[in-house]
Motif scaffolding. Structure first.
Motif: not given
Length: 427
Positions: A58-59, A62, A69, A127, A147, A150, A217, A268
């Motif tokens: 899920t972004c 970022e 990731t 999210r 996440d 991460t 996460a 993270t």
């Protein structure tokens, strides 16, 4: 009033709460960690189990950090198929993240067993919306919820899929380290907190099948069970919410298990400023009241959870996270109001010494029995004397966050999702 009372008598009026409720929980986790360490040495690795894995990432904001990731997922040593679904929420205003993810498409093509799909959602839905959209496209037997900021060790998928060889395992909690711990004091204290509460505590609870949460996460789920649950519910604290919904299916016979895998490592970023830290915890701690009291209270019973999980959830969840903060605040105010200053300082000093020794014991247990990066972790011993102050401040703030949720329903005002999504929840 207290001149005729000895210091020992005063301490005995305060410490039963610790002796009766806190120490047994720590002892239980400690025994569970020892059991895990012994079993890890004796149990063979299940390398033959190689399920298809879908990573739902899920972004939202970022930017180029999403590349860390994607890169660490592409470069996993796992020989099976890994499907990487990059869910870019609000792609119109989040174009930087979308473009950064697209830069890794060519790298993914060079790995035949890696499938990279970048799925932009033009309108922001939060999210939970991204997770459920990703679940719709996921084809893996095991689904990872991750996440977008991460990163992971290159054997993470190997490690987190191994428990699913047991058909009773419904979900697996991954381990998390604070990637930016060196940035500030508050980040280092959170790094120590993660070692003790995620690694040590959850590893210990795994032994008794009483893991209390699968981190949002970094968590893995059996795809078929996730589908039967209908995915994630709208609202905040979707990680604990889903964990509680899975536990409702345990029943007295404990048909399922939730496992923490300390060898599946993610990294993270944590808040590096106190203001940001307390803002984050205001949401996290308020969400606990929302879930335990407003949403799931009617189903916290042994008939659904089984007696073992019911007791542990009421003990380490409801009591530790909702009741104890108010006891600590009340006891502190009572001591400050009632005791002469010399006696007060003596009581507070002995209390601090007790929690410093307890923290040190737990940290050394983590270092010797669990840490896979001992040279990196042992310097955190220097922060153990500060940790009781950090914990006390966190618990006082926890009480405030609970009151804020009770009065204002602050979970309906969250950065995790737009207001029009959160207002659709019934609680």
């Amino acid at each position: 009033m207290f001149e005729s009372r000895g210091l020992a008598e005063i301490l005995l009026s305060v410490f039963p709460l610790v002796l009766l409720f806190e120490l047994p929980a720590y002892l239980l986790c400690w025994l569970g960690v020892i059991s895990y360490a012994l079993r890890r040495k004796a149990r063979p690795q299940l390398d033959a189990f190689r399920p298809r894995v879908s990573c739902v990432v899920t972004c939202y904001s970022e930017g180029r950090d999403v590349g860390k990731t994607v890169e660490t997922l592409i470069e996993q040593t796992y020989p099976g198929v890994i499907e990487i679904l990059i869910m870019v929420d609000g792609a119109v205003q989040n174009r930087a993240t979308y473009l950064a993810a697209r830069e890794w498409q060519e790298a993914a093509r060079r790995h035949p067993s890696r499938i990279l799909k970048i799925l932009p959602k033009r309108t922001r839905g939060g999210r939970v919306s991204s997770l459920n959209a990703g679940r719709h496209f996921a084809t893996g037997e095991v689904v990872l919820a991750l996440d977008g900021d991460t990163s992971f060790d290159n054997d993470m998928v190997w490690q987190i899929t191994r428990p699913f060889a047991d058909p009773q395992v419904a979900g697996v909690s991954g381990a998390l380290r604070v990637r930016n711990a060196a940035a500030s004091l508050v980040a280092r204290l959170q790094a120590l907190e993660y070692m003790l509460t995620i690694q040590l505590a959850r590893t210990g609870l795994t032994t008794f099948n009483t893991v209390n949460n699968i981190s949002g996460a970094f968590g893995a789920f059996r795809g078929s069970l996730l589908d039967s649950l209908g995915g994630w519910d709208a609202g905040t604290a979707e990680d604990l919410d889903l964990t509680l919904r899975i536990k409702k299916r345990f029943g007295p016979g404990e048909r399922y298990r939730i496992v923490h895998q300390p060898l599946a490592m993610g990294h993270t970023d944590a808040p590096t400023e106190w203001k940001v830290f307390f803002k984050q915890r205001l949401r996290w701690d308020g969400d606990l009241f929302y879930l335990y009291v407003r949403k799931h209270w009617h189903s916290l019973r042994p008939g659904l959870l089984g007696w073992r999980n019911f007791i542990m959830l009421m003990w380490t969840g409801v009591y530790f996270q909702l009741v104890m903060p108010f006891i600590i605040v009340g006891a502190t105010l009572w001591l400050v109001w009632s005791l002469p200053w010399p006696v007060l300082l003596a009581v507070l000093g002995l209390t601090y010494l007790f929690y410093t020794l307890l923290t040190g014991t737990l940290f050394l247990s983590y270092l010797l029995l669990l840490s896979e990066r001992r040279r990196q972790d042992w310097p955190y011993l220097a922060f153990v004397p500060l940790f009781p102050f950090f914990t006390f401040a966190s618990r006082v703030w926890n009480a405030f966050a609970t009151l804020a949720e009770l009065v204002t329903r602050q979970h309906l005002d969250s950065s995790m999702a737009p207001w029009w999504v959160l207002r659709k929840t019934r609680y």
